[in-house]
Scaffold this motif. Structure first.
Motif, mmCIF file in Angstrom:
data_model
loop_
_atom_site.group_PDB
_atom_site.id
_atom_site.type_symbol
_atom_site.label_atom_id
_atom_site.label_comp_id
_atom_site.label_asym_id
_atom_site.label_seq_id
_atom_site.Cartn_x
_atom_site.Cartn_y
_atom_site.Cartn_z
ATOM 1 N N LEU A 149 0.882 -1.219 -0.011
ATOM 2 C CA LEU A 149 -0.174 -0.006 -0.060
ATOM 3 C C LEU A 149 0.726 1.250 -0.047
ATOM 4 C CD1 LEU A 149 -2.946 1.341 0.348
ATOM 5 C CD2 LEU A 149 -2.716 1.003 2.554
ATOM 6 N N SER A 150 1.906 1.406 0.876
ATOM 7 C CA SER A 150 2.900 2.469 0.809
ATOM 8 C C SER A 150 3.355 2.783 -0.534
ATOM 9 C CB SER A 150 4.063 2.092 1.793
ATOM 10 O OG SER A 150 3.444 2.251 3.114
ATOM 11 N N ALA A 151 3.690 1.767 -1.373
ATOM 12 C CA ALA A 151 4.254 1.979 -2.843
ATOM 13 C C ALA A 151 3.209 2.543 -3.602
ATOM 14 C CB ALA A 151 4.750 0.642 -3.269
ATOM 15 N N VAL A 152 1.665 1.985 -3.427
ATOM 16 C CA VAL A 152 0.923 2.561 -4.332
ATOM 17 C C VAL A 152 0.491 3.977 -4.001
ATOM 18 C CG1 VAL A 152 -1.537 2.189 -4.822
ATOM 19 C CG2 VAL A 152 -0.161 0.106 -4.659
ATOM 20 N N GLU A 153 0.486 4.126 -2.676
ATOM 21 C CA GLU A 153 0.294 5.553 -2.205
ATOM 22 C C GLU A 153 1.441 6.689 -2.563
ATOM 23 O OE1 GLU A 153 -2.683 5.190 1.844
ATOM 24 O OE2 GLU A 153 -0.311 5.023 1.939
ATOM 25 N N THR A 154 2.449 6.094 -2.607
ATOM 26 C CA THR A 154 3.448 7.085 -2.886
ATOM 27 C C THR A 154 3.542 7.483 -4.478
ATOM 28 O OG1 THR A 154 5.122 6.013 -1.098
ATOM 29 C CG2 THR A 154 6.051 7.041 -2.992
ATOM 30 N N ALA A 155 3.396 6.297 -5.244
ATOM 31 C CA ALA A 155 3.280 6.487 -6.744
ATOM 32 C C ALA A 155 2.314 7.420 -6.960
ATOM 33 C CB ALA A 155 3.343 5.141 -7.338
ATOM 34 N N GLY A 156 0.998 6.904 -6.357
ATOM 35 C CA GLY A 156 -0.342 7.809 -6.830
ATOM 36 C C GLY A 156 -0.386 9.075 -6.212
ATOM 37 N N GLY A 157 0.407 9.272 -5.298
ATOM 38 C CA GLY A 157 0.294 10.795 -4.374
ATOM 39 C C GLY A 157 -1.015 10.930 -3.838
ATOM 40 N N LYS A 158 -1.534 9.702 -3.303
ATOM 41 C CA LYS A 158 -2.868 9.899 -2.741
ATOM 42 C C LYS A 158 -2.908 8.824 -1.441
ATOM 43 C CE LYS A 158 -6.642 10.379 -5.778
ATOM 44 N NZ LYS A 158 -7.598 9.955 -6.671
ATOM 45 N N LYS A 159 -3.537 9.135 -0.399
ATOM 46 C CA LYS A 159 -3.943 8.161 0.693
ATOM 47 C C LYS A 159 -5.033 7.327 0.442
ATOM 48 C CE LYS A 159 -0.599 9.272 3.523
ATOM 49 N NZ LYS A 159 0.393 8.279 3.678
ATOM 50 N N ALA A 160 -4.851 6.114 1.042
ATOM 51 C CA ALA A 160 -6.085 5.179 1.022
ATOM 52 C C ALA A 160 -7.242 5.157 2.004
ATOM 53 C CB ALA A 160 -5.280 3.716 0.754
ATOM 54 N N ILE A 161 -8.010 4.615 1.610
ATOM 55 C CA ILE A 161 -9.280 4.376 2.771
ATOM 56 C C ILE A 161 -8.866 3.071 3.150
ATOM 57 C CG2 ILE A 161 -11.816 3.874 3.261
ATOM 58 C CD1 ILE A 161 -12.307 5.881 0.853
ATOM 59 N N VAL A 162 -8.694 2.780 4.385
ATOM 60 C CA VAL A 162 -8.231 1.553 4.871
ATOM 61 C C VAL A 162 -9.284 0.845 5.824
ATOM 62 C CG1 VAL A 162 -6.471 0.206 6.217
ATOM 63 C CG2 VAL A 162 -5.652 2.219 4.930
ATOM 64 N N VAL A 163 -9.886 -0.241 5.395
ATOM 65 C CA VAL A 163 -10.978 -0.702 5.705
ATOM 66 C C VAL A 163 -10.946 -2.011 6.822
ATOM 67 C CG1 VAL A 163 -12.227 -0.036 3.634
ATOM 68 C CG2 VAL A 163 -11.581 -2.401 4.138
ATOM 69 N N GLY A 164 -9.731 -2.392 6.921
ATOM 70 C CA GLY A 164 -9.678 -3.757 7.839
ATOM 71 C C GLY A 164 -9.629 -3.280 9.328
ATOM 72 N N LYS A 165 -9.175 -4.205 10.276
ATOM 73 C CA LYS A 165 -9.195 -3.697 11.573
ATOM 74 C C LYS A 165 -8.210 -2.643 11.785
ATOM 75 C CE LYS A 165 -8.179 -8.190 12.683
ATOM 76 N NZ LYS A 165 -7.616 -9.502 13.277
#
Ligand SMILES: [Mg+2]
Length: 251
Positions: free
Chosen positions: A167-183
């Motif tokens: 996820l860190s790689a995806v957020e860094t490349a996309g320049g956007k923060k994720a919605i994280v739905v798990g615990k």
């Protein structure tokens, strides 16, 4: 009592059953208490997890197993288009609830706009997948993740990279923060309350997920030392070496 019980580091590590887990499930199954086995790991389908329980000689019911992939799928409107970085568990939940999954091939001509890049643990994650995710995010897709656990416990004291590392790689490349739905997210707390009602105890090996989930649910936290070790962030009501010993204290 209603229990939420974590899997990795509590029931098993990799394919090794943690001491007492078998007895603990037997004890619960015989009791009037209710429980949900909830994992942030979205790799396996619920069916595959159920088969793993059986193959390891652990008694439980299919309906008692839930994953962060289900929470993620519930959060996204049906018919949305999704690019998935993840395993069969995440794909299955999305597909079976009517979502449209796009492949990693980027064909500008006939590509439907992607609404979400969904991220879960994916042992086949690579640069090409990261590139596809980035492409969709820059075009406006949101990022939604099953969990952000940095590590994942396997056999012995070994840990491997968790979904959070991807996820860190995806957020860094996309320049956007994720919605994280798990615990320990509020989405997850809502999902669990719908399934189980008010929760009395969350039993897990991670303060940052299980401990904070207990807080979000207004439940007690029982920490077991059979999984990953990390510095304490949430003060548990009970600390024990494994699930069976927790239950022995409570039941
Ligand atoms: Mg765990």
């Amino acid at each position: 009592l209603n229990f939420v019980i974590d899997l990795d580091g509590v029931i098993w590590r990799g394919n090794s059953v943690i001491q007492g887990a078998n007895k603990a499930l037997k004890l619960l199954n015989k009791s009037e208490h209710n429980y949900l086995l909830f994992t942030n790991n979205s790799y396996m389908t619920r069916r595959a997890l159920f088969n793993k329980f059986r193959n390891l000689g652990l008694e439980t019911d299919y309906d008692r197993i839930a994953t962060s992939a289900e929470v993620l799928s519930n959060k996204i409107p049906a018919k949305d288009a999704i690019y998935v970085i993840g395993g069969p568990g995440l794909r299955y939940e999305l597909k079976s609830s009517g979502k449209y999954l796009v492949g990693a091939e980027i064909d500008e001509e006939n590509l439907r706009p992607v609404d979400w890049v969904a991220v879960g643990i994916d042992p086949t994650f690579n640069y090409r997948k990261l590139e596809a995710a980035m492409y969709h995010i820059l075009k406006g897709a949101g990022i939604i993740a099953t969990n952000s656990d940095p590590t994942y416990p396997v056999e012995k004291a070994h840990v491997i990279p968790g979904a959070g590392a991807i996820l860190s790689a995806v957020e860094t490349a996309g320049g956007k923060k994720a919605i994280v739905v798990g615990k320990p997210s509020r989405y997850c707390a809502r999902f669990i309350k719908k399934r189980l009602g008010e929760v009395d105890w969350v039993i897990g090996d991670r303060h940052s997920t299980d401990g904070l989930l207990a807080k979000a649910l207004g439940a007690n936290f029982a920490f077991v030392a059979s999984g990953v070790s990390e510095s304490a962030q949430v003060r548990p009501q009970i600390t024990s070496e494994n699930l069976f010993n927790v239950l022995r204290k409570l039941l």
